[in-house]
Structure formats: C-alpha cells, structure tokens
Design an enzyme around this catalytic site. Structure first.
Site, PDB file in Angstrom:
ATOM      1  N   ASP A 195      -7.689  14.189  36.849  1.00  0.00           N
ATOM      2  CA  ASP A 195      -8.391  15.011  36.737  1.00  0.00           C
ATOM      3  C   ASP A 195     -10.182  15.521  36.986  1.00  0.00           C
ATOM      4  O   ASP A 195     -10.629  15.424  35.192  1.00  0.00           O
ATOM      5  CB  ASP A 195      -7.736  15.498  34.999  1.00  0.00           C
ATOM      6  CG  ASP A 195      -6.549  15.479  34.588  1.00  0.00           C
ATOM      7  OD1 ASP A 195      -6.357  16.718  35.376  1.00  0.00           O
ATOM      8  OD2 ASP A 195      -6.206  14.237  34.080  1.00  0.00           O
ATOM      9  N   ARG A 254       3.656  16.926  34.859  1.00  0.00           N
ATOM     10  CA  ARG A 254       3.890  17.890  35.176  1.00  0.00           C
ATOM     11  C   ARG A 254       4.851  18.009  36.315  1.00  0.00           C
ATOM     12  O   ARG A 254       5.420  18.962  36.778  1.00  0.00           O
ATOM     13  CB  ARG A 254       3.386  19.118  35.568  1.00  0.00           C
ATOM     14  CG  ARG A 254       2.356  19.117  34.159  1.00  0.00           C
ATOM     15  CD  ARG A 254       1.233  20.943  33.924  1.00  0.00           C
ATOM     16  NE  ARG A 254       0.555  21.444  32.685  1.00  0.00           N
ATOM     17  CZ  ARG A 254      -0.165  21.194  32.416  1.00  0.00           C
ATOM     18  NH1 ARG A 254      -1.172  19.914  32.472  1.00  0.00           N
ATOM     19  NH2 ARG A 254      -0.746  21.330  30.945  1.00  0.00           N
ATOM     20  N   HIS A 313       3.255   8.193  31.608  1.00  0.00           N
ATOM     21  CA  HIS A 313       3.584   7.683  32.999  1.00  0.00           C
ATOM     22  C   HIS A 313       2.650   6.445  33.539  1.00  0.00           C
ATOM     23  O   HIS A 313       1.978   6.502  32.905  1.00  0.00           O
ATOM     24  CB  HIS A 313       3.538   9.344  34.151  1.00  0.00           C
ATOM     25  CG  HIS A 313       2.285   9.606  34.558  1.00  0.00           C
ATOM     26  ND1 HIS A 313       1.227   9.320  34.718  1.00  0.00           N
ATOM     27  CD2 HIS A 313       2.509  11.017  34.380  1.00  0.00           C
ATOM     28  CE1 HIS A 313       0.509   9.734  35.248  1.00  0.00           C
ATOM     29  NE2 HIS A 313       0.949  10.697  34.055  1.00  0.00           N
ATOM     30  N   GLY A 353       0.532   6.181  35.715  1.00  0.00           N
ATOM     31  CA  GLY A 353      -1.062   6.798  35.484  1.00  0.00           C
ATOM     32  C   GLY A 353      -2.023   6.365  34.538  1.00  0.00           C
ATOM     33  O   GLY A 353      -2.313   5.722  34.520  1.00  0.00           O
ATOM     34  N   HIS A 354      -1.135   7.043  33.099  1.00  0.00           N
ATOM     35  CA  HIS A 354      -1.357   7.117  31.837  1.00  0.00           C
ATOM     36  C   HIS A 354      -1.291   4.758  31.803  1.00  0.00           C
ATOM     37  O   HIS A 354      -2.739   4.233  31.057  1.00  0.00           O
ATOM     38  CB  HIS A 354      -0.433   7.121  30.565  1.00  0.00           C
ATOM     39  CG  HIS A 354      -0.328   8.369  30.793  1.00  0.00           C
ATOM     40  ND1 HIS A 354       0.461   9.180  31.295  1.00  0.00           N
ATOM     41  CD2 HIS A 354      -1.916   9.380  30.817  1.00  0.00           C
ATOM     42  CE1 HIS A 354       0.304  10.619  30.973  1.00  0.00           C
ATOM     43  NE2 HIS A 354      -0.983  11.037  30.788  1.00  0.00           N
ATOM     44  N   MET A 393      -2.098  12.756  26.064  1.00  0.00           N
ATOM     45  CA  MET A 393      -0.898  14.155  25.508  1.00  0.00           C
ATOM     46  C   MET A 393       0.921  13.388  25.473  1.00  0.00           C
ATOM     47  O   MET A 393       1.449  13.859  25.540  1.00  0.00           O
ATOM     48  CB  MET A 393      -1.146  15.129  26.053  1.00  0.00           C
ATOM     49  CG  MET A 393      -2.863  16.070  26.039  1.00  0.00           C
ATOM     50  SD  MET A 393      -2.807  17.971  26.149  1.00  0.00           S
ATOM     51  CE  MET A 393      -2.401  18.367  28.065  1.00  0.00           C
ATOM     52  N   GLY A 394       0.013  12.811  25.942  1.00  0.00           N
ATOM     53  CA  GLY A 394       1.772  11.762  25.519  1.00  0.00           C
ATOM     54  C   GLY A 394       2.514  12.252  27.051  1.00  0.00           C
ATOM     55  O   GLY A 394       2.085  12.176  27.728  1.00  0.00           O
ATOM     56  N   ASN A 395       4.190  11.323  26.922  1.00  0.00           N
ATOM     57  CA  ASN A 395       4.740  11.750  28.049  1.00  0.00           C
ATOM     58  C   ASN A 395       4.646  10.597  29.158  1.00  0.00           C
ATOM     59  O   ASN A 395       3.931  11.165  30.093  1.00  0.00           O
ATOM     60  CB  ASN A 395       4.869  13.121  29.013  1.00  0.00           C
ATOM     61  CG  ASN A 395       6.389  13.211  30.067  1.00  0.00           C
ATOM     62  OD1 ASN A 395       6.815  12.693  29.786  1.00  0.00           O
ATOM     63  ND2 ASN A 395       5.537  14.226  30.309  1.00  0.00           N
TER      64      ASN A 395
HETATM   65  O1  PAF Z   1      -5.671  15.081  30.326  1.00  0.00           O
HETATM   66  C1  PAF Z   1      -5.453  14.452  29.191  1.00  0.00           C
HETATM   67  O2  PAF Z   1      -4.123  14.523  28.614  1.00  0.00           O
HETATM   68  C2  PAF Z   1      -6.003  15.707  27.749  1.00  0.00           C
HETATM   69  O3  PAF Z   1      -6.958  16.527  28.540  1.00  0.00           O
HETATM   70  C3  PAF Z   1      -6.974  15.000  26.982  1.00  0.00           C
HETATM   71  C4  PAF Z   1      -8.049  14.301  27.449  1.00  0.00           C
HETATM   72  C5  PAF Z   1      -5.903  13.440  26.043  1.00  0.00           C
HETATM   73  C6  PAF Z   1      -6.811  15.379  25.635  1.00  0.00           C
HETATM   74  O4  PAF Z   1      -6.706  16.444  24.922  1.00  0.00           O
END
Ligand code: PAF
Length: 295
Positions: free
Chosen positions: A152, A189, A34, A36-37, A30-32
């Site tokens: 998550d 967050r 960091h 982790g992504h 969902m962008g933003n």
């Molecule tokens: O984990 C997230 O950022 C969201 O739940 C996802 C998997 C991109 C779905 O919108």
C-alpha cells in the site's frame, strides 16, 4: 501475549512497559493476517522491546458500496499467529471504543494531494478514514515506531506525510511487499479470488515489472508504457482502475528532478480489487537513457 479490547485497559499496560524504559513497535492491521502482516511483525521484533499489533476493521475507511460487511474477521486464527510470532500485546478494540461518539461528527485527518490522487480519487473518503484511525491508534498506543507494508505504497506515503506534518514523534518504517512464489502480492483480499482469477492475478505484478524493465532500459514514453500495460491487463481479464508511472516522493507526474519512479496499479478481477507497485531509483548522473536498477 495479552489481549486488550479497550483503550482504558490498554493504556496502563503500555505505561508499565514504558516505565521500564521498554520501546514499543506498533503494527496496525485489519486482521485476517497473512505472511505480509507477519513480516511486519518480524521486522517490528527486531526494532523494539515490545510489539503491539492492533486488529480493527475500520468502518470509516470503507465506502458505501465496499466490502465492510464481507471483510473477513478471523480474530481467533489471528491471535494464534501473533502468539506464535512472540507478539506481547494484541489490541482488538470494538467500534464503540474507537468511535465512542459515532462516526458522523468525527474529526477527520486529511492529507491533501497525496491523499487525493490514485486510490484517493477512486475511493472518496478512504484515506481520510485511514489517517483518522491511524492517528487515533497512534494516540492510544503511543509507539516509538510503526510499521506499514510497501504494497500500500500510497497509504505508506500518506502516513509518513501525516506524521511529519503533525509532528507526531513516531518513526514510520516501510516493509518490502511479501509475495507468493508467482509474484502476487499477499493481501487479505486474495482470498476472494476464484481459482481462475487466482491464476490470472500474477499478471498484475508481471506487467508492473515489464514496465519497470522498459524504463530501466531507457524507454521514457510513459503514456505509451501505461496504455500498453492497460491493454495487456485487459487482455488478461482485468478491469484497470489505474496503471501509472509517478514520482515516488510526490505521487505526481515524473519530472526532471524525480529521483525515484513508482509504477502503481489498481485493477479488478471480478469483484476483487488488487493493488500493487514497483519502484526504480534513477541514476542522478545520467539522463533517461541510463537508469540505475533500484530493485
Ligand atoms: O492497511 C491496513 O490494513 C489499514 O488501512 C490500516 C493501516 C490498519 C488502517 O485501518
């Protein structure tokens, strides 16, 4: 790196890669972005020829009183980070592209049990929103592999089950949680935390680890562990949604056949809701008094 804002534009580009027998790894976000992504992206690069990252703030997974409008949208900065990591395709569709008929009559994907507990019971409709958008994105991108963070853990478990139950030909890879030096799990967050709350925040991970150590040492009164942990978090300044010891496979109560335990927590500091988890593989040849360290 090429950016596509519509499925119509994305599809032929990905078909061309597939036509050259190139494999595709997909990181939905969902962008933003960091670290982790970016760790998901780095792992993705080791698995496939092409890495596709989506940035889409999915309205369907936000409840009426949640932070959809305030959710940080930082596409320009995200683009720079993805470019620096060697991502070939950024998919950043608009709401109308993902939900052309609107969301009211949208077909939903619901994963029962796993999706109804923990965050599912506290955030009604949240996981239906996640599984629905992930299914749509999977159909749009048609990846070989998709990567999700273990932070998550419930979301990862739900996506795995959905893919198995719906026979989706996609391998789901879970990636170890990226943490700040003090143990706080990286999250979009975290940016909402005040300085004071940021100082307190690592207590969540510390409390999870203490609980894990106690179980690893043979302490098996989970109710007592959970209430001790909730008290510790309360004293630190958290409002706890849940702190619970579960079977890591089913997310139900631990039983004699549990092979791995997940300790999961969601707790608020002010308006900011943090989630985290740790896990522990149990030693199959011993009883509760002898647990193997699965870290
Ligand atoms: O984990 C997230 O950022 C969201 O739940 C996802 C998997 C991109 C779905 O919108």
């Amino acid at each position: 790196m090429r950016t596509y804002n519509s499925t119509a534009a994305l599809k032929p580009a990905l078909a061309a890669f597939r036509g050259q027998a190139q494999t595709i790894a997909f990181v939905p976000t969902m962008g933003n972005l960091h670290e982790g992504h970016l760790d998901l992206v780095r792992k993705a690069r080791t698995l496939c020829d092409i890495v596709v990252v989506s940035v889409f703030v999915n309205p369907l997974q936000f409840g009426p009183n949640e932070d959809l409008d305030a959710y940080p949208r930082t596409l320009l900065a995200d683009k720079e980070k993805l470019f620096a990591e060697g991502v070939q395709v950024l998919f950043a569709p608009g709401v109308n592209d993902v939900y052309p008929q609107g969301m009211d009559a949208q077909t939903l994907v619901h994963v029962p049990e796993l999706g109804d507990t923990l965050c599912g019971s506290r955030r009604p409709g949240h996981f239906d929103g996640v599984t629905t958008v992930v299914s749509k994105l999977f159909n749009m991108v048609q990846p070989d592999v998709a990567l999700f963070g273990e932070k998550d853990f419930q979301q990862l478990s739900i996506v795995r089950k959905m893919v198995t139950d719906l026979c989706m030909p996609i391998e789901i890879i879970g990636v170890v949680t990226t943490r700040d030096e003090d143990g706080l799990a990286k999250s979009s967050r975290n940016g909402y935390l005040s300085l004071q709350h940021r100082r307190i925040a690592p207590t969540l991970n510390q409390t999870l680890n203490e609980c894990r150590e106690a179980i690893a040492c043979g302490f098996d009164n989970f109710l007592q562990l959970e209430s001790h942990a909730r008290l510790r978090l309360l004293q630190a300044g958290f409002e706890t949604d849940y702190f619970t010891v579960r079977d890591a496979r089913t997310l139900k109560a631990v039983t004699d056949s549990t092979e791995e335990v997940a300790i999961l927590a969601a707790a608020r500091l002010g308006e900011t809701r943090l989630i985290d988890n740790v896990r522990l593989v149990l030693n199959p040849i011993s009883d509760w008094g002898m647990l193997a360290d699965g870290r």
